[in-house]
Design a protein around this motif. Structure first.
Motif, mmCIF file in Angstrom:
data_model
loop_
_atom_site.group_PDB
_atom_site.id
_atom_site.type_symbol
_atom_site.label_atom_id
_atom_site.label_comp_id
_atom_site.label_asym_id
_atom_site.label_seq_id
_atom_site.Cartn_x
_atom_site.Cartn_y
_atom_site.Cartn_z
ATOM 1 N N ILE A 270 -15.173 -1.463 -4.659
ATOM 2 C CA ILE A 270 -14.607 -0.162 -4.323
ATOM 3 C C ILE A 270 -14.071 0.563 -5.432
ATOM 4 C CG2 ILE A 270 -12.473 0.338 -3.041
ATOM 5 C CD1 ILE A 270 -12.643 -1.744 -1.305
ATOM 6 N N THR B 146 -9.613 -2.414 4.635
ATOM 7 C CA THR B 146 -9.553 -1.628 3.371
ATOM 8 C C THR B 146 -8.675 -0.301 3.370
ATOM 9 O OG1 THR B 146 -11.399 -0.208 3.942
ATOM 10 C CG2 THR B 146 -11.845 -2.024 2.607
ATOM 11 N N TYR C 170 -10.373 5.654 3.017
ATOM 12 C CA TYR C 170 -10.928 4.188 3.020
ATOM 13 C C TYR C 170 -11.715 3.691 4.163
ATOM 14 C CZ TYR C 170 -8.753 3.520 -1.460
ATOM 15 O OH TYR C 170 -8.345 3.644 -2.607
ATOM 16 N N HIS D 27 -4.487 -0.876 -7.698
ATOM 17 C CA HIS D 27 -4.884 -0.623 -7.048
ATOM 18 C C HIS D 27 -3.640 0.073 -7.115
ATOM 19 C CE1 HIS D 27 -9.018 -2.357 -6.564
ATOM 20 N NE2 HIS D 27 -8.690 -2.903 -6.210
ATOM 21 N N LEU E 220 -14.381 8.518 -3.509
ATOM 22 C CA LEU E 220 -14.156 7.329 -3.137
ATOM 23 C C LEU E 220 -15.446 6.541 -2.851
ATOM 24 C CD1 LEU E 220 -12.453 4.553 -2.488
ATOM 25 C CD2 LEU E 220 -12.048 5.725 -0.433
ATOM 26 N N CYS F 62 0.757 -1.277 -0.011
ATOM 27 C CA CYS F 62 0.127 -0.096 -0.005
ATOM 28 C C CYS F 62 0.879 1.195 -0.022
ATOM 29 C CB CYS F 62 -0.976 0.144 1.126
ATOM 30 S SG CYS F 62 -0.048 0.458 2.703
ATOM 31 N N HIS G 129 -17.486 3.102 -1.838
ATOM 32 C CA HIS G 129 -17.569 1.692 -1.277
ATOM 33 C C HIS G 129 -18.997 0.968 -1.324
ATOM 34 C CE1 HIS G 129 -13.492 1.071 1.459
ATOM 35 N NE2 HIS G 129 -13.642 2.395 0.565
ATOM 36 N N PRO H 248 -11.873 3.833 -6.250
ATOM 37 C CA PRO H 248 -10.826 4.663 -5.987
ATOM 38 C C PRO H 248 -10.856 5.847 -7.090
ATOM 39 C CG PRO H 248 -9.761 2.754 -6.497
ATOM 40 C CD PRO H 248 -11.247 2.675 -6.855
ATOM 41 N N SER I 245 -15.104 5.687 4.152
ATOM 42 C CA SER I 245 -16.188 5.061 3.220
ATOM 43 C C SER I 245 -16.814 3.928 3.561
ATOM 44 C CB SER I 245 -15.426 4.844 1.704
ATOM 45 O OG SER I 245 -15.549 6.375 1.156
ATOM 46 N N CYS J 177 -3.800 2.554 -4.454
ATOM 47 C CA CYS J 177 -5.266 2.690 -4.428
ATOM 48 C C CYS J 177 -5.909 2.279 -5.924
ATOM 49 C CB CYS J 177 -5.771 4.355 -4.245
ATOM 50 S SG CYS J 177 -5.558 4.908 -2.962
#
Lengths: 259, 429
Positions: free
Chosen positions: B370, B59, B70, B420, B353, A17, B355, B372, B73, B417
């Motif tokens: 999701i 998330t 994250y 991702h 964003l 991430c 969800h 983003p 949401s 994100c």
């Protein structure tokens, strides 16, 4: 290393991430001092400047999840004198290692309408499964002060002072009342390595295992305690299958409870 | 006449892994592609079978730069599915936490990732040698944003305190008051930031975007509002997939989003600003005007000014929330699971964003989707590149390549994100 060239530091990203490498940029008070003693030679998140290897220290974030990355990590190793993995992804496979307990093709088709465009390995694996690693720094995310300690120690040829004991000791030192004993809140503190300063219990919640298993965890005994709290087997499996699900001590017990 | 290919294999100063390729033939751009090769991590798949209360923590790990977005949401969507609305001081605390993330994320992007482009530096380390005061200001602003996230959320990356229903522990009034002095400095520093970035050289590019952002009747949007656009869209989050579609293209591990009616659209600070200028506090509107911005700004390179205006807004808003804070009686509302499906949108620093979750009566997640911000911006980034390259073929390859990178960084893309990172490949054939 006074009088010599500055040691070269490189940061490499695999499946992750970006949070652990961000920890370096989050050293707001120390960042410019750090750049005074090491040369940031490869850190794409922060700079478009790339200095060639070899590198004195490489920080590796993320897990291996694609055939391309399984090749790339060997090139990183060859270019690095010392290689430190940072974070739960790089040291245990990360949250994306939940695929290791399922069929990756099912996962691909759940997320992507055109699965044929996606190349992914069946398992998300830690860096040490692929190459020798000089130090593994835990956490999801890592503790930035531990990162500075590890880099500082290794550059000066001493052993990093990173405690391998459990979160429980940090709770005792802070004087936090045990959430497991006093409130019956499920807490992974007894089996999880310290490093966060027992953050979650100080917020009235149970530890959820960001730093992975401590050096000698009795996970089976711990799971039995969770059963006494009336957690069902699937609750226990979920509790052990977080960001360090594929770390062996957690994995073995979660698999036992899945049967 | 002019054929060339611009290639950047691994885009720097963005979060995640990506690159870019622009092909030019006879003075026309024939292809502009943002390659995203960030390895997929399959969040929507492994969320299935997890407890609804776990979604905010899980998330958050999609993005280390904007975990709060994250968490927000996810928590809101679960609450909506279970018929609970979090109001009062708990709602304010969430807004405060989000202000912290905006300040931290925007300060990082303005000073460490984007400003070096305008001034011809590879990074903020070089910039710090020439403009030490500016970089120090940026780092302190960033630290203040992080201190809000740390106080309210527990830690700066992957906060542990937010939960479905509110927080595990609510801060005391004294703790929040401790942020006030720093925030008062931050208001002045944000104003100084706006003045500084307004002096940067801005490449010319104005495009007729469809901006999409939240809009709320009473406030500049963070956690709540209708999804609106400057081309007539006004919908609730639950109607999102009736109006938006996601496509899978071969050169990206991130799905491309588009409006079903009109195609590409633009989310993020520029979209929020254009759709919500009237909701900015007077001090922020004033600072924007002094920086030469009107209520409408369509030059994506000027997004750096808009981010600075949003930093000012977030500092002022944080001070407002702290000033009227009273510790709530309970840190969270009890949320009991019930079978259902709900969607929720919040404004991440990089934009909208969404969800959407379906959960069963025991609270287990049956389905998760999701969307983003960076996935939504991919198409518009590609069109910006095509447009920009066609107008600037007189530039040298090196210069053009760098400015293409800069054009991508206008969006502060978070590829971790969206999938991702990024990769530029400029081909002049």
């Amino acid at each position: 290393m006074a009088g010599k060239r500055k040691p070269k530091l490189a940061v490499w990203k695999f499946a992750s991430c970006d949070g652990c490498q961000l920890s370096l940029l989050d050293c707001e008070d120390e960042l410019l001092a750090v750049t005074g003693v090491v040369e940031i030679a490869n850190f794409p998140e922060a700079s478009r400047r790339v200095v060639g290897g070899p590198y004195d220290i490489s920080l590796v974030e993320g897990s291996i999840t694609t055939p391309h990355d399984a090749e790339r990590i060997h090139r990183v190793r060859r270019a690095s004198k010392l290689l430190i993995t940072i974070g739960a992804c790089a040291t245990a496979g990360g949250i994306q290692a939940l695929r290791n307990f399922a069929d990756v093709d099912d996962f691909i088709s759940i997320v992507y309408p055109s699965p044929q465009y996606i190349t992914a390995l069946a398992k998300s694996t830690p860096i040490s499964d692929h190459i020798p690693v000089d130090f593994e720094l835990r956490g999801c995310p890592i503790n930035k002060y531990q990162l500075l300690e590890v880099v500082g120690a290794l550059l000066n040829g001493r052993k990093p002072n990173i405690p391998p004991y459990s979160v429980c000791l940090e709770c005792k030192r802070r004087g936090t009342v045990c959430v497991l004993v006093a409130q019956g809140t499920p807490c992974l503190g007894p089996v999880t390595q310290a490093g966060c300063n027992a953050l979650c219990p100080s917020y009235n919640r149970g530890c959820y295992g960001c730093f992975g298993p401590q050096d000698s965890p009795n996970v089976a005994g711990f799971a039995a305690v969770l059963e006494q709290l009336n957690l069902r087997h699937d609750d226990i499996v979920r509790a052990l299958r977080g960001f360090n699900a594929f770390a062996e001590p957690f994995r073995k017990v979660s698999e036992a409870y899945e049967k | 006449m002019k054929n060339k290919t611009i290639t950047v294999d691994y885009l720097a100063r963005v979060e995640g892994e990506g690159g870019l390729q622009v092909k030019v033939r006879g003075g026309k751009v024939t292809q502009a592609v943002l390659n995203i090769f960030e390895p997929p991590r399959f969040f929507e798949a492994f969320l299935r079978g997890r407890m609804f209360t776990e979604a905010p923590d899980i998330t958050a790990r999609i993005c280390g730069i904007c975990p709060v977005a994250y968490q927000m949401s996810a928590a809101h969507a679960m609450e909506a599915a279970c018929g609970v609305a979090v109001t009062g001081q708990l709602r304010n605390l969430r807004r405060l936490l989000y202000c912290g993330e905006w300040i931290e994320s925007h300060a990082l992007h303005i000073y460490l990732l984007h400003a070096p482009d305008f001034l011809g530096y590879d990074d903020a380390i070089q910039l710090a040698k020439k403009c030490p005061d500016a970089v120090q200001r940026g780092l302190r602003l960033k630290k203040i944003g992080n201190s809000i996230v740390t106080l309210v959320g527990g830690r700066e990356i992957h906060p542990i305190n937010p939960r479905v229903g509110g927080f595990y522990k609510a801060p005391t009034m004294t703790e929040l008051d401790g942020l006030a002095d720093d925030l008062r400095w931050a208001v002045a520093a944000a104003q100084e930031t706006i003045r500084w970035v307004a002096t940067l050289p801005f490449p010319e590019l104005e495009r007729d975007y469809e901006f999409v952002a939240l809009r709320h009747p009473d406030e500049y949007p963070l956690n709540e509002g209708l999804v609106v656009s400057n081309k007539g869209l006004e919908i609730g989050a639950d109607e999102f997939f009736e109006h938006f579609a996601e496509e899978h293209v071969e050169h990206s591990t991130s799905l491309h989003a588009r409006t079903k009616a009109r195609g590409e659209y633009h989310v993020g600070p520029l979209a929020r600003y254009n759709l919500n200028f009237d909701k900015l506090p007077e001090i922020a509107q004033q600072a924007a005007r002094e920086a030469g911005l009107g209520p409408v700004c369509r030059n994506p390179f000027q997004s750096i000014i808009v981010r600075a205006v949003e930093v000012l807004f977030a500092c002022v808003e944080a001070l407002r929330i702290i000033g009227q804070y009273e510790q709530p009686e309970a840190p969270y509302l009890e949320v009991l699971p019930r079978a259902g499906t709900a969607s929720w949108c919040t404004e991440a620093p990089r934009g909208l964003l969404l969800h959407r979750y379906s959960i069963d009566s025991a609270g287990l997640i049956r389905d998760a989707r999701i969307v983003p911000p960076t996935a939504q911006n991919q198409k518009v980034i590609e069109s910006d590149l095509a447009d920009f390259v066609e107008r600037n073929l007189h530039l040298s390859d090196d210069q053009l390549t760098w400015q293409c990178e800069q054009a991508v960084r206008n969006y502060d893309p978070c590829i971790s994100c969206s999938c991702h990172f990024l990769k530029l490949d400029l081909q002049r054939e």
